[in-house]
Scaffold this active site. Sequence first.
Site, PDB file in Angstrom:
ATOM      1  N   ARG A  30       0.786  -1.127  -0.125  1.00 18.54           N
ATOM      2  CA  ARG A  30       0.107  -0.149  -0.089  1.00 18.54           C
ATOM      3  C   ARG A  30       0.889   1.285  -0.002  1.00 18.54           C
ATOM      4  O   ARG A  30       1.844   1.271   0.708  1.00 18.54           O
ATOM      5  CB  ARG A  30      -0.971  -0.297   0.876  1.00 18.54           C
ATOM      6  CG  ARG A  30      -1.957  -1.147   1.294  1.00 18.54           C
ATOM      7  CD  ARG A  30      -3.087  -1.124   2.042  1.00 18.54           C
ATOM      8  NE  ARG A  30      -3.455  -2.295   2.318  1.00 18.54           N
ATOM      9  CZ  ARG A  30      -4.610  -2.785   1.506  1.00 18.54           C
ATOM     10  NH1 ARG A  30      -4.894  -2.298   0.416  1.00 18.54           N
ATOM     11  NH2 ARG A  30      -5.128  -4.125   1.706  1.00 18.54           N
ATOM     12  N   ASP A  31       0.429   2.289  -1.082  1.00 22.10           N
ATOM     13  CA  ASP A  31       1.333   3.491  -0.780  1.00 22.10           C
ATOM     14  C   ASP A  31       1.123   4.282   0.475  1.00 22.10           C
ATOM     15  O   ASP A  31      -0.040   4.090   1.310  1.00 22.10           O
ATOM     16  CB  ASP A  31       0.452   4.423  -1.825  1.00 22.10           C
ATOM     17  CG  ASP A  31       1.529   5.344  -2.323  1.00 22.10           C
ATOM     18  OD1 ASP A  31       2.038   5.457  -3.522  1.00 22.10           O
ATOM     19  OD2 ASP A  31       1.673   6.420  -1.601  1.00 22.10           O
ATOM     20  N   ILE A  32       1.938   4.742   0.891  1.00 29.41           N
ATOM     21  CA  ILE A  32       2.083   5.486   2.100  1.00 29.41           C
ATOM     22  C   ILE A  32       1.343   6.696   2.183  1.00 29.41           C
ATOM     23  O   ILE A  32       1.101   7.149   3.175  1.00 29.41           O
ATOM     24  CB  ILE A  32       3.672   5.945   2.444  1.00 29.41           C
ATOM     25  CG1 ILE A  32       3.892   5.865   3.921  1.00 29.41           C
ATOM     26  CG2 ILE A  32       4.269   7.289   1.783  1.00 29.41           C
ATOM     27  CD1 ILE A  32       5.136   5.686   4.642  1.00 29.41           C
ATOM     28  N   ASN A  88       4.653   6.459 -13.586  1.00 29.46           N
ATOM     29  CA  ASN A  88       5.487   7.719 -13.734  1.00 29.46           C
ATOM     30  C   ASN A  88       6.703   7.447 -14.434  1.00 29.46           C
ATOM     31  O   ASN A  88       7.524   6.679 -13.564  1.00 29.46           O
ATOM     32  CB  ASN A  88       5.307   8.511 -12.772  1.00 29.46           C
ATOM     33  CG  ASN A  88       3.866   8.917 -12.382  1.00 29.46           C
ATOM     34  OD1 ASN A  88       2.888   9.176 -13.129  1.00 29.46           O
ATOM     35  ND2 ASN A  88       3.426   8.951 -11.114  1.00 29.46           N
ATOM     36  N   VAL A  97      10.133   8.418  -7.194  1.00 27.58           N
ATOM     37  CA  VAL A  97      11.029   7.141  -6.571  1.00 27.58           C
ATOM     38  C   VAL A  97      11.662   6.439  -7.871  1.00 27.58           C
ATOM     39  O   VAL A  97      10.842   6.028  -8.556  1.00 27.58           O
ATOM     40  CB  VAL A  97       9.981   6.110  -5.595  1.00 27.58           C
ATOM     41  CG1 VAL A  97      11.090   5.000  -5.308  1.00 27.58           C
ATOM     42  CG2 VAL A  97       9.554   6.843  -4.284  1.00 27.58           C
ATOM     43  N   HIS A 101       7.655   1.279 -10.641  1.00 23.79           N
ATOM     44  CA  HIS A 101       6.483   0.791  -9.699  1.00 23.79           C
ATOM     45  C   HIS A 101       5.327   1.141 -10.701  1.00 23.79           C
ATOM     46  O   HIS A 101       5.396   1.984 -11.433  1.00 23.79           O
ATOM     47  CB  HIS A 101       6.643   1.381  -8.775  1.00 23.79           C
ATOM     48  CG  HIS A 101       6.582   3.091  -8.449  1.00 23.79           C
ATOM     49  ND1 HIS A 101       7.893   3.634  -8.852  1.00 23.79           N
ATOM     50  CD2 HIS A 101       5.750   3.851  -8.504  1.00 23.79           C
ATOM     51  CE1 HIS A 101       7.616   4.803  -8.723  1.00 23.79           C
ATOM     52  NE2 HIS A 101       6.252   5.290  -8.398  1.00 23.79           N
ATOM     53  N   HIS A 103       1.308   2.211 -10.205  1.00 23.22           N
ATOM     54  CA  HIS A 103       0.202   2.486  -9.289  1.00 23.22           C
ATOM     55  C   HIS A 103      -1.001   1.768  -9.547  1.00 23.22           C
ATOM     56  O   HIS A 103      -1.408   1.702 -11.051  1.00 23.22           O
ATOM     57  CB  HIS A 103      -0.091   3.883  -9.435  1.00 23.22           C
ATOM     58  CG  HIS A 103       1.262   4.652  -9.050  1.00 23.22           C
ATOM     59  ND1 HIS A 103       1.225   5.408  -7.646  1.00 23.22           N
ATOM     60  CD2 HIS A 103       2.245   5.180  -9.598  1.00 23.22           C
ATOM     61  CE1 HIS A 103       2.337   5.969  -7.653  1.00 23.22           C
ATOM     62  NE2 HIS A 103       3.031   6.151  -9.021  1.00 23.22           N
TER      63      HIS A 103
HETATM   64  P1  5GP Z   1       5.820   8.249  -7.971  1.00 17.97           P
HETATM   65  O1  5GP Z   1       5.587   9.776  -7.830  1.00 17.97           O
HETATM   66  O2  5GP Z   1       7.591   7.943  -8.093  1.00 17.97           O
HETATM   67  O3  5GP Z   1       5.334   7.863  -9.472  1.00 17.97           O
HETATM   68  O4  5GP Z   1       5.398   7.291  -6.903  1.00 17.97           O
HETATM   69  C1  5GP Z   1       6.047   7.081  -5.560  1.00 17.97           C
HETATM   70  C2  5GP Z   1       4.922   6.758  -4.695  1.00 17.97           C
HETATM   71  O5  5GP Z   1       5.751   5.959  -3.706  1.00 17.97           O
HETATM   72  C3  5GP Z   1       4.232   7.943  -4.123  1.00 17.97           C
HETATM   73  O6  5GP Z   1       2.742   7.559  -4.267  1.00 17.97           O
HETATM   74  C4  5GP Z   1       4.605   7.833  -2.532  1.00 17.97           C
HETATM   75  O7  5GP Z   1       3.527   8.332  -1.838  1.00 17.97           O
HETATM   76  C5  5GP Z   1       5.190   6.371  -2.692  1.00 17.97           C
HETATM   77  N1  5GP Z   1       6.137   6.115  -1.401  1.00 17.97           N
HETATM   78  C6  5GP Z   1       7.254   7.210  -1.390  1.00 17.97           C
HETATM   79  N2  5GP Z   1       7.844   6.595  -0.036  1.00 17.97           N
HETATM   80  C7  5GP Z   1       7.286   5.567   0.313  1.00 17.97           C
HETATM   81  C8  5GP Z   1       7.375   4.357   1.552  1.00 17.97           C
HETATM   82  O8  5GP Z   1       8.511   4.428   1.943  1.00 17.97           O
HETATM   83  N3  5GP Z   1       6.377   3.397   1.405  1.00 17.97           N
HETATM   84  C9  5GP Z   1       5.388   3.370   0.612  1.00 17.97           C
HETATM   85  N4  5GP Z   1       4.792   2.377   1.200  1.00 17.97           N
HETATM   86  N5  5GP Z   1       5.111   4.280  -0.232  1.00 17.97           N
HETATM   87  C10 5GP Z   1       6.033   5.173  -0.374  1.00 17.97           C
END
Ligand code: 5GP
Length: 116
Positions: A30-32, A88, A97, A101, A103
């Site tokens: 799950r996303d944080i 993304n 990140v 990944h 979503h």
């Molecule tokens: P991006 O912006 O790279 O597409 O998505 C990165 C996602 O990773 C974001 O939705 C962010 O909330 C999530 N995220 C970042 N750090 C962590 C973490 O330590 N644990 C979890 N579960 N999600 C994270």
Amino acid sequence: MAEECIFCKIAHGEMPADTVYQDERVTAFRDISPQAKLHVLVITNKHFDSLNEASADDSDLLAHAMKICAMVARDEGIDQSGYRVLTNVGEQGGQSVHHLHFHVLGGETLTTRLGS
Ligand code: 5GP
Ligand code: ZN
């Protein structure tokens, strides 16, 4: 495994996460900071900076990750109501990140159809 990569650490059990599924190739957790009622991230256990780094040799892995996105949606009970899968890439794509990944978003009507 890339040093200092938080998603590598999650995949290798070196950092806690609310994991909903894991196998030898992918991890789903799950996303944080959820952007929808259901927001799960499906990552490859192998580090890629983004989709840009995946090659033809990784086709099976990417197909597996897509299947797991659909499986997560089914397990969470949103496969029939509908959901979205997205990745993304890079700065203008909004990637924060730098470990590939996907979503999985759903559980409610998603307001934007595409983009911002
Ligand atoms: P991006 O912006 O790279 O597409 O998505 C990165 C996602 O990773 C974001 O939705 C962010 O909330 C999530 N995220 C970042 N750090 C962590 C973490 O330590 N644990 C979890 N579960 N999600 C994270
Ligand atoms: Zn990584």
